[in-house]
Design a protein around this motif. Structure first.
Motif, PDB file in Angstrom:
ATOM      1  N   UNK A  77       0.839  -1.111   0.067  1.00  0.00           N
ATOM      2  CA  UNK A  77       0.071   0.032  -0.010  1.00  0.00           C
ATOM      3  C   UNK A  77       0.943   1.334  -0.032  1.00  0.00           C
ATOM      4  N   UNK A  78       1.980   0.997   0.434  1.00  0.00           N
ATOM      5  CA  UNK A  78       2.854   2.560   0.470  1.00  0.00           C
ATOM      6  C   UNK A  78       4.026   2.529  -0.807  1.00  0.00           C
ATOM      7  N   UNK A  79       4.706   1.733  -0.624  1.00  0.00           N
ATOM      8  CA  UNK A  79       6.020   1.708  -1.526  1.00  0.00           C
ATOM      9  C   UNK A  79       5.260   1.877  -3.173  1.00  0.00           C
ATOM     10  N   UNK A  80       4.286   1.278  -3.574  1.00  0.00           N
ATOM     11  CA  UNK A  80       4.149   1.287  -4.935  1.00  0.00           C
ATOM     12  C   UNK A  80       3.653   2.726  -5.259  1.00  0.00           C
ATOM     13  N   UNK A  81       2.891   3.325  -4.223  1.00  0.00           N
ATOM     14  CA  UNK A  81       2.719   4.580  -4.275  1.00  0.00           C
ATOM     15  C   UNK A  81       3.745   5.540  -4.519  1.00  0.00           C
ATOM     16  N   UNK A  82       4.629   5.470  -3.636  1.00  0.00           N
ATOM     17  CA  UNK A  82       5.712   6.336  -3.495  1.00  0.00           C
ATOM     18  C   UNK A  82       6.655   6.297  -4.675  1.00  0.00           C
ATOM     19  N   UNK A  83       6.730   4.832  -5.261  1.00  0.00           N
ATOM     20  CA  UNK A  83       7.625   4.844  -6.395  1.00  0.00           C
ATOM     21  C   UNK A  83       6.899   5.843  -7.569  1.00  0.00           C
ATOM     22  N   UNK A  84       5.512   5.655  -7.769  1.00  0.00           N
ATOM     23  CA  UNK A  84       4.993   6.423  -8.707  1.00  0.00           C
ATOM     24  C   UNK A  84       5.294   7.755  -8.544  1.00  0.00           C
ATOM     25  N   UNK A  85       4.848   8.303  -7.397  1.00  0.00           N
ATOM     26  CA  UNK A  85       4.843   9.891  -7.099  1.00  0.00           C
ATOM     27  C   UNK A  85       6.331  10.260  -7.069  1.00  0.00           C
ATOM     28  N   UNK A  86       7.231   9.570  -6.610  1.00  0.00           N
ATOM     29  CA  UNK A  86       8.671   9.926  -6.827  1.00  0.00           C
ATOM     30  C   UNK A  86       9.100  10.115  -8.078  1.00  0.00           C
ATOM     31  N   UNK A  87       8.837   9.030  -8.891  1.00  0.00           N
ATOM     32  CA  UNK A  87       9.213   9.110 -10.515  1.00  0.00           C
ATOM     33  C   UNK A  87       8.469  10.425 -10.986  1.00  0.00           C
ATOM     34  N   UNK A  88       7.384  10.491 -10.714  1.00  0.00           N
ATOM     35  CA  UNK A  88       6.675  11.685 -11.597  1.00  0.00           C
ATOM     36  C   UNK A  88       7.303  13.147 -10.945  1.00  0.00           C
TER      37      UNK A  88
END
Length: 382
Positions: free
Chosen positions: A326-337
Motif C-alpha cells: 500500500x505504501x511503496x508502490x504509491x511512493x515509487x510512482x509519485x517520486x518518479x513523476x
C-alpha cells in the motif's frame, strides 16, 4: 528510487506481554524479516552493527551472507559498519568476500556508531573518533582500488606491498554510504569521495536533516562530482501503520514509551510532530515521506525502521505487507513523476546486478530493483 528497511537488532521485551525473545529468536526473526522484505518487493535490507546488549548484530557479514543465500534480488547493506573500531583491512576483505557470495548485491554504510564504550573494547580512544573515521576510510578506499598498497598512518601498523583478498567482484568495489546524524565532517567526507550520504533522520527535526544534506550537496559539487542535485542521498525513517490511524497510535504507544532508544522521553505525539516518525494510516506515511523530498530534494534511497522496540515478529511481518502493498508502490510512482531529468533515481549498483536484472526484464520477470537505473549509475561504479 530504492525503498527498504534497516534493523538495529535490539532484543527488547514486548511491553504488552512482558516476554523477552532470546538472542536466538531475535536473530532468526531478523532473517525472516529480510526474506519478507524481498517477498513484498522492497529493494534493500540493511543491518546495523552493535557490540553491546540489548543488541545482537555484532557480525553483519555473517547475517548478510546467510541472507544472500536465501534471497535472489534484494540489495544487502549495512546501516552501520563501524569504521572507527574495525580494522579497515578486515572491512575490505570481509565485504569484498560478501560481494562475491551475493553476486554484487552488496553495499555498505560506514559510521562511528552511537555507543561510547565500544572504543576501548576494541582498543581505541573515543576522543580520536573523527580522526579514526577519516584515516580508516581513506585506507579502505585505497584497498579496494589498488592491487598493491603501501601505507602508513597513525592508528594501525604500516602496510608494505599489501593486497587485500579477495579483490572486489569484477574490480568494482561495493558502493559506500557515509552515515551520520549530526557530524558535518562526515557529510564532507562523503562529498570528497563522491560517495553516498545517508542521514538517519529518525531522531532529529527535518530542519537539521535539510542542513546536513544541503552541506553534502554543495561540497559534492565543489569536489567536482556533478551538480548538487546529482549527489546520492539516503534517508532513514520509522513508521507504524494500521488502516485506521487511531488504531496505529493505540497499538504502537506502549512500544514507543518503552523503546530502548527514545522511550521514557518526549510523548509519542511530541516525537511524531518534531521528527519524521510516522504512526498512522498508509496514506499518512505516503504523505509524510513525500514531504521529505520538500526538505532535501530528490533523493535515491529511503530506509524504514520496522522491527524496533519489542514489536513481535508477526506484527513486523504485517507491517511489511502494508509497506510493500500500500505504501511503496504509491511512493515509487509519485517520486518518479516528480524527479527531474538528469537526477539519479537509485544509488549506483554493481554491473553484475544490472546485467542480471536486465535479463529478468527481457524474460518478463520483475526488474523492480533497477527501476530507473541510468547510465550514470554504471559509470559511478566503474
Amino acid at each position: 528510487m530504492q525503498f527498504g528497511i534497516f534493523t538495529v537488532g535490539d532484543v527488547t521485551p514486548d511491553p504488552t506481554t512482558g516476554r523477552t525473545p532470546s538472542e536466538h529468536e531475535r536473530i532468526k526473526a531478523t532473517v525472516a524479516i529480510a526474506r519478507k522484505a524481498e517477498e513484498v518487493g522492497l529493494d534493500v535490507f540493511a543491518t546495523g552493527e552493535h557490540h553491546n546488549p540489548p543488541f545482537v548484530p555484532s557480525s553483519p557479514t555473517t547475517l548478510l551472507g546467510h541472507v544472500a543465500a536465501l534471497t535472489e534480488r534484494i540489495t544487502l547493506s549495512t546501516s552501520t559498519t563501524l569504521i572507527t573500531t574495525n580494522d579497515p583491512v578486515k572491512i575490505a576483505e570481509d565485504y569484498a568476500y560478501l560481494q562475491h557470495l551475493a553476486d554484487g548485491r552488496v553495499d555498505l554504510m560506514t559510521g562511528r556508531g552511537n555507543t561510547g564504550p565500544v572504543y576501548p573494547w576494541f582498543g581505541k580512544d573515543i576522543r580520536e573518533g573523527m580522526a579514526l573515521a577519516m584515516e580508516n576510510y581513506a585506507l579502505l578506499h585505497r584497498l579496494w582500488r589498488e592491487d598493491v598498497v603501501d601505507w602508513e598512518g597513525k592508528f594501525r601498523t604500516p602496510l608494505q606491498g599489501f593486497t587485500a583478498t579477495p579483490r572486489p567482484l569484477d574490480g568494482v568495489p561495493p558502493f559506500v554510504w557515509h552515515g551520520s546524524i549530526r557530524s558535518p565532517e562526515i557529510a564532507e567526507q562523503a562529498a570528497y569521495y563522491g560517495d553516498g550520504f545517508f542521514h538517519n533522520n529518525i531522531f532529529w527535526p527535518m530542519s537539521h536533516t535539510r542542513r546536513m544534506v544541503e552541506l553534502y550537496r554543495r561540497r559534492y559539487a565543489h569536489h567536482g562530482h556533478g551538480a548538487p542535485e546529482q549527489a546520492i542521498v539516503g534517508l532513514g525513517g520509522q513508521v507504524f501503520m494500521r488502516a485506521n490511524s487511531q488504531d496505529a497510535v493505540r497499538e504502537f504507544r506502549p512500544y514507543f514509551d518503552n523503546a530502548p532508544v527514545y522511550g521514557h522521553g518526549p510523548s509519542l505525539e511530541d516525537f511524531t510532530e518534531q521528527t519524521p516518525l510516522t504512526v498512522g494510516s498508509p496514506q499518512q506515511v505516503v504523505e509524510r515521506t513525500l514531504g521529505f523530498r520538500d526538505a532535501v530534494g530528490d533523493y535515491q534511497r529511503q530506509l524504514f525502521l520496522m522491527d524496533h522496540a519489542g514489536l513481535p515478529l508477526k506484527t513486523v511481518l504485517e507491517q511489511l505487507d502494508i509497506l510493500g502493498e500500500q505504501v511503496v508502490p504509491v511512493l515509487r510512482e509519485e517520486f518518479a513523476k516528480l524527479r527531474p531529468a538528469g537526477v539519479p533515481e537509485t544509488a549506483p549498483a554493481h554491473p553484475a546486478t544490472l546485467a542480471r536484472d536486465r535479463g529478468r526484464d527481457t524474460d518478463g520477470s520483475s526488474g523492480r530493483a533497477t527501476e530507473g537505473t541510468t547510465d550514470r549509475d554504471t559509470e559511478e561504479t566503474s
